[in-house]
Enzyme design. Structure first.
Site, PDB file in Angstrom:
ATOM      1  N   GLU A 264       0.795  -1.173   0.133  1.00 43.97           N
ATOM      2  CA  GLU A 264       0.140  -0.166   0.060  1.00 43.97           C
ATOM      3  C   GLU A 264       0.645   1.278   0.106  1.00 43.97           C
ATOM      4  O   GLU A 264       0.386   2.359  -0.440  1.00 43.97           O
ATOM      5  CB  GLU A 264      -0.853   0.003   1.221  1.00 43.97           C
ATOM      6  CG  GLU A 264      -2.396   0.205   0.771  1.00 43.97           C
ATOM      7  CD  GLU A 264      -3.307  -0.100   1.904  1.00 43.97           C
ATOM      8  OE1 GLU A 264      -4.471  -0.370   1.746  1.00 43.97           O
ATOM      9  OE2 GLU A 264      -2.928   0.561   3.170  1.00 43.97           O
ATOM     10  N   HIS A 285       8.036 -27.061  -1.281  1.00 41.78           N
ATOM     11  CA  HIS A 285       7.266 -28.022  -2.059  1.00 41.78           C
ATOM     12  C   HIS A 285       6.257 -27.233  -2.814  1.00 41.78           C
ATOM     13  O   HIS A 285       5.300 -27.944  -3.296  1.00 41.78           O
ATOM     14  CB  HIS A 285       6.711 -28.928  -0.949  1.00 41.78           C
ATOM     15  CG  HIS A 285       7.683 -29.636  -0.190  1.00 41.78           C
ATOM     16  ND1 HIS A 285       8.537 -30.930  -0.504  1.00 41.78           N
ATOM     17  CD2 HIS A 285       8.447 -29.206   1.084  1.00 41.78           C
ATOM     18  CE1 HIS A 285       9.665 -30.881   0.393  1.00 41.78           C
ATOM     19  NE2 HIS A 285       9.561 -30.113   1.304  1.00 41.78           N
ATOM     20  N   LYS A 405     -13.635   1.223  -3.790  1.00 39.24           N
ATOM     21  CA  LYS A 405     -14.713   1.599  -2.678  1.00 39.24           C
ATOM     22  C   LYS A 405     -15.891   2.523  -3.382  1.00 39.24           C
ATOM     23  O   LYS A 405     -16.995   2.173  -3.380  1.00 39.24           O
ATOM     24  CB  LYS A 405     -14.118   2.562  -1.700  1.00 39.24           C
ATOM     25  CG  LYS A 405     -13.319   1.876  -0.795  1.00 39.24           C
ATOM     26  CD  LYS A 405     -13.051   2.503   0.650  1.00 39.24           C
ATOM     27  CE  LYS A 405     -11.849   1.934   1.536  1.00 39.24           C
ATOM     28  NZ  LYS A 405     -11.461   3.040   2.411  1.00 39.24           N
TER      29      LYS A 405
HETATM   30  O1  PA5 Z   1      -3.010   1.257   5.948  1.00 39.03           O
HETATM   31  C1  PA5 Z   1      -4.234   2.052   5.802  1.00 39.03           C
HETATM   32  O2  PA5 Z   1      -4.187   3.118   5.656  1.00 39.03           O
HETATM   33  C2  PA5 Z   1      -5.246   0.975   5.261  1.00 39.03           C
HETATM   34  O3  PA5 Z   1      -5.115  -0.166   5.073  1.00 39.03           O
HETATM   35  C3  PA5 Z   1      -6.353   1.381   6.467  1.00 39.03           C
HETATM   36  O4  PA5 Z   1      -5.657   0.916   7.552  1.00 39.03           O
HETATM   37  C4  PA5 Z   1      -7.440   0.402   6.145  1.00 39.03           C
HETATM   38  O5  PA5 Z   1      -8.256   0.493   4.979  1.00 39.03           O
HETATM   39  C5  PA5 Z   1      -8.653   0.479   7.170  1.00 39.03           C
HETATM   40  O6  PA5 Z   1      -8.928   1.952   7.271  1.00 39.03           O
HETATM   41  P1  PA5 Z   1      -9.737   2.412   8.676  1.00 39.03           P
HETATM   42  O7  PA5 Z   1      -8.933   2.203   9.678  1.00 39.03           O
HETATM   43  O8  PA5 Z   1     -10.131   3.767   8.286  1.00 39.03           O
HETATM   44  O9  PA5 Z   1     -10.971   1.674   8.470  1.00 39.03           O
END
Ligand code: PA5
Length: 415
Positions: A264, A285, A405
């Protein structure tokens, strides 16, 4: 590797300064400046939850989930925890949620709902279901006393709901994004409930900062060397995939946390190293074949754990018709060490560059302690931020995640 690539230490110091200056770089300060009051509150609320619950259901996804799970599994806390953790809201699977509901049937439980934005769909719908289960068991008012919300200090649906209903709350600071948040209450609270020594986690992170990010001694920093070497392998050698490898099944969720952190953070503007992982020897394996002879666009980072204090050994039986005389009396850990050595040698010969991070934790039953996990977490968080900056991308946003989203909310008819 370090000698081959000519690391620019002035640039690495600049990158560290850039992290500190970034409005989303507050996680960098956590090891030194974690609020004592908040740590005390985390421990007190954890104690209360532990005393009145068999299970704490942690609801969250991505960065609001993986760090706690990684440490819980790595330390094998489910074996010792008085109040065990269950994880929900990390998928949209009704089957997965039903399993959690089944587990808490007839048991005492509390909920820790974790969402920085407070609007993420997966945890939000799981929270509705589990809130209903709490109300059914403890009534409206009783339920409110068993919910702990970890969220933004000022805004979001979860923040508003928590305020309205008087839930116990912990704040996720504005300048700490999800995947850099495991050392805030996001990870520390559920882990404290499960009996993890959270002071040691922070001490480990502090050790990493002191030893790896001392601006006067960056030449000795394995962290800087790792961040620059992986970028060199990508930029100069065409290695666009990194595989995190270990021989310990308990590290499976650590791998997941690591993949989310790097994926990310780095994967933007059609750039970035694809983060993958394996657990050997299981994967020797399966993916082992690809690692040895597939496309040569991979490099591999091994995490080697400390030897176990009291490992199983291969029994010395009178009947040797299974042909195992050569390993008789040997500890499983010795066999694993040889397998690791052999794998590195074979992959090296097959044209794969490897890094090895060795954890020296002779005291720890699970082969890794809170101290080492804190160190590794801070090590990878900082290396990831530096590496992303080398790629010229912002380590702290995730615009790509918002795209699906938007489509999904449209299809579901959200205004
Ligand atoms: O690293 C990040 O920012 C994302 O992976 C969020 O943690 C994830 O989308 C969850 O978001 P939130 O804490 O707003 O529910």
């Amino acid at each position: 590797m370090k000698d081959a690539i000519n690391i620019d230490y002035a640039l690495s110091a600049e990158l560290i300064e850039n992290i500190k200056k970034d409005p989303m770089g507050d996680w960098f300060d956590i090891p030194d400046n974690h609020s004592k009051e908040e740590l005390q509150k985390i421990k007190e609320v954890a104690e209360k939850v532990r005393n009145e619950s068999d299970y704490l259901v942690c609801i969250g996804i991505g960065g609001s989930y993986l760090g706690a799970r990684a440490i819980y599994e790595a330390l094998d806390l489910s074996e010792t925890a008085k109040c065990k953790l269950l994880f929900a809201g990390n998928s949209m699977s009704s089957r997965a949620l039903k399993k959690v509901l089944k587990k808490i049937e007839g048991k005492d439980f509390s909920i820790n709902v974790i969402s920085k934005s407070g609007t993420t769909l997966e945890p939000a719908i799981a929270f509705r279901v589990l809130k209903q289960a709490l109300i059914d068991k403890y009534g409206e008012e009783g339920a409110k006393k068993r919910i702990v919300a970890t969220t933004d200090p000022e805004t979001g649906a979860l923040h508003d709901e928590a305020k309205k209903n008087g839930y116990e709350t912990f704040e996720i600071p504005f300048g700490v994004g999800g995947r850099y948040s495991v050392l805030t209450a996001v990870g520390l609270f559920p882990l404290a409930v499960a009996g993890c020594n959270i002071d040691k986690l922070l001490e480990g992170a502090r050790n990493c900062k002191d030893t790896q990010l001392n601006l006067n001694a960056l030449e000795n920093s394995m962290l800087v060397s790792y961040a620059f070497s992986r970028f060199y392998l990508y930029d100069e050698c065409g290695c666009d995939t990194e595989v995190l490898a270990s021989f310990e099944p308990n590290l499976m969720y650590f791998n997941e946390w690591w993949k989310q952190l790097f994926g990310e953070s780095e994967g933007k503007n059609h750039q970035g190293i694809f983060p993958a992982s394996v657990i050997y020897s299981t994967d020797l394996h399966s993916l082992g074949q690809y690692m040895q002879e597939g496309r040569r666009n991979i490099f591999e980072t091994f995490i080697k754990l400390s030897p176990e204090k009291d490992p199983l050994t291969v029994p010395d039986l009178k009947d040797d018709s299974d042909g195992l005389a050569y390993v008789e009396g040997k500890a499983f850990t010795e066999i694993t060490d040889k397998a690791l050595e052999a794998t590195i040698k074979a992959h090296d010969a097959g044209g794969i560059s490897t890094f090895t991070i060795e954890v020296l934790d002779s005291e720890s039953e699970s082969g890794i302690s809170e101290l080492s996990l804190g160190f590794l977490i801070f090590f990878f968080e900082t290396a990831c931020a530096m590496s992303s900056m080398l790629h010229g991308v912002n380590p702290f946003d995730q615009p790509g995640v918002e795209k699906y989203k938007k489509e999904m909310f449209h299809l579901l008819g959200k205004e």
